[in-house]
Write an enzyme that holds these catalytic residues in place. Structure first.
Site, PDB file in Angstrom:
ATOM      1  N   HIS A 209       0.807  -1.225   0.000  1.00 53.61           N
ATOM      2  CA  HIS A 209       0.000   0.000   0.000  1.00 53.61           C
ATOM      3  C   HIS A 209       0.844   1.282   0.000  1.00 53.61           C
ATOM      4  O   HIS A 209       0.499   2.258   0.681  1.00 53.61           O
ATOM      5  CB  HIS A 209      -0.953   0.004   1.192  1.00 53.61           C
ATOM      6  CG  HIS A 209      -2.061  -1.009   1.091  1.00 53.61           C
ATOM      7  ND1 HIS A 209      -2.532  -1.473  -0.114  1.00 53.61           N
ATOM      8  CD2 HIS A 209      -2.793  -1.640   2.062  1.00 53.61           C
ATOM      9  CE1 HIS A 209      -3.502  -2.340   0.095  1.00 53.61           C
ATOM     10  NE2 HIS A 209      -3.678  -2.477   1.398  1.00 53.61           N
TER      11      HIS A 209
ATOM     12  N   HIS B 135      -9.555   2.260   1.054  1.00 53.20           N
ATOM     13  CA  HIS B 135      -9.491   1.102   1.949  1.00 53.20           C
ATOM     14  C   HIS B 135     -10.574   1.169   3.028  1.00 53.20           C
ATOM     15  O   HIS B 135     -10.299   0.925   4.214  1.00 53.20           O
ATOM     16  CB  HIS B 135      -8.104   1.030   2.589  1.00 53.20           C
ATOM     17  CG  HIS B 135      -7.662  -0.343   2.973  1.00 53.20           C
ATOM     18  ND1 HIS B 135      -8.292  -1.078   3.955  1.00 53.20           N
ATOM     19  CD2 HIS B 135      -6.641  -1.117   2.525  1.00 53.20           C
ATOM     20  CE1 HIS B 135      -7.674  -2.238   4.101  1.00 53.20           C
ATOM     21  NE2 HIS B 135      -6.669  -2.290   3.235  1.00 53.20           N
TER      22      HIS B 135
ATOM     23  N   GLU C 130     -11.765  -3.392  -2.297  1.00 51.70           N
ATOM     24  CA  GLU C 130     -10.798  -2.444  -2.834  1.00 51.70           C
ATOM     25  C   GLU C 130     -10.651  -2.630  -4.343  1.00 51.70           C
ATOM     26  O   GLU C 130      -9.984  -3.555  -4.809  1.00 51.70           O
ATOM     27  CB  GLU C 130      -9.444  -2.638  -2.149  1.00 51.70           C
ATOM     28  CG  GLU C 130      -9.497  -2.575  -0.640  1.00 51.70           C
ATOM     29  CD  GLU C 130      -8.280  -3.208  -0.002  1.00 51.70           C
ATOM     30  OE1 GLU C 130      -7.133  -2.848  -0.385  1.00 51.70           O
ATOM     31  OE2 GLU C 130      -8.454  -4.103   0.848  1.00 51.70           O
TER      32      GLU C 130
END
Length: 356
Positions: free
Chosen positions: A108, A182, A317
């Protein structure tokens, strides 16, 4: 019907930088609260079929909780969502190393990814939508990624109650980009999501190794726990035997969506039986990572009290596929100076139309 509105209030400070919370109100009962820190979707209030409102996203108690150690609650993710194996990739013959913080791999965008930045914000309300335009400049070399990247994410909320996220990005050097949000969803706004039903419009998914890195090519979902081509109860699915579920403790996998292309198509439908809420996810992205909050352990305090427990939410996501910079068989994530990255995801609530 009341017109959409936009409001801003102080939410605290991160270092010497003020953080605001912006509220987008559809005028029809749906409200989104977004922080300038991390572009976090802090609350998303949606009425049920009887008109009773509740937030359908899990939230943390305050700014200190968001700036502390937490698993990306509600945040915008970049430069690269999901994982890059060993934090390494080669672009145009040049090797790049980004922080490997998750079992030896990049996750991420790194520990100081976009989820930790205070974004610039500009809100606007019209007769057709309440919008919040967030902008961020990521300098060349940020978390090891090449090129200066200018990113805009626009949240918009119309009278029908659809929350849309539009992403754009440009760069001055070739780089890789994969952006998502997220949010942790719980349509019942209580307990867990084991009783939710989930349908994913995909016939294949990416099996992963013990570190969450794709093992190889996509595999068919048919006759596996990952067959969500029809609505399935989440708790029943993740309780099935299988090495893939055991490794992750539930779902933490990317499904490859049908109908590849640049247009919007449905990716998933989430329902909370008995709670009177349905959510559909529509996107231009090729994949959707489904994560059933397997690592939540009750240590994080929820807004309004209580704790975030294991399987208390599900993340949906929309994104490009994990480890794409190292996988030439995956849809490309390279962005060049003469290109504009564009992506759109919508969270629709069809039960609102049915109850109108």
């Amino acid at each position: 019907m009341p017109r959409p509105t936009v409001n801003r209030k102080p939410f605290g400070a991160h270092g010497n930088t003020d953080v605001d919370v912006w509220t987008l109100d559809s005028g029809s009962g749906v409200r989104a609260e977004i922080l300038t820190y991390g572009g976090i979707l802090h609350r998303l209030t949606v009425p049920d079929t009887g008109g009773a409102p509740a937030s359908v996203v899990r939230s943390l108690a305050g700014l200190a909780d968001y700036t502390g150690d937490n698993p990306f609650f509600g945040a915008l993710i970049g430069r690269f969502a999901n994982r890059i194996a060993h934090g390494r990739f080669t672009l145009d013959g040049t090797d790049h190393q980004v922080p490997a913080t998750d079992r030896g791999h990049a996750l991420h965008g790194g520990p100081e990814g976009f989820h930790t930045r205070v974004w610039q914000a500009e809100g606007e309300a019209t007769d057709t939508a309440a919008t919040l335009r967030l902008t961020l400049r990521s300098p060349d070399g940020d978390m090891g990624f090449p090129g200066t990247l200018d990113v805009t994410v626009t949240y918009s909320l119309g009278p029908e109650g659809t929350l849309a996220l539009d992403y754009t990005a440009t760069t001055d050097r070739p780089t890789v980009v994969n952006l998502t949000n997220h949010a942790y969803f719980d349509l019942a706004a209580k307990g867990d999501i084991l009783g939710h039903t989930l349908q994913v419009d995909a016939d294949s998914y990416l099996p992963v190794d013990a570190d969450g890195i794709p093992e190889g090519p996509a595999a068919p979902v048919h006759a596996t726990p990952f067959d969500l081509t029809t609505p399935r109860t989440v708790g029943d699915r993740i309780a099935l035997p299988g090495e893939q579920l055991r490794r992750a403790g539930g779902f933490d996998h990317c499904w490859i969506l049908r109908s590849p292309g640049t247009g919007l198509r449905r990716a998933a439908r989430l329902t909370a039986p008995g709670a009177g809420r349905i959510m559909e996810v529509w996107t231009t992205e090729p994949g959707i990572q489904v994560y059933t909050a397997n690592q939540l352990d009750g240590t994080l305090t929820a807004l309004g009290g209580g704790r975030h427990e294991r399987h208390s939410a599900v993340c949906l996501e929309t994104q490009h596929l994990p480890d794409s910079p190292n996988r030439p068989d995956h849809p490309g994530t390279v962005l060049r100076p003469d290109q504009v990255f564009r992506s759109r995801t919508e969270f629709r609530f069809p039960h609102l139309a049915a109850s109108a």
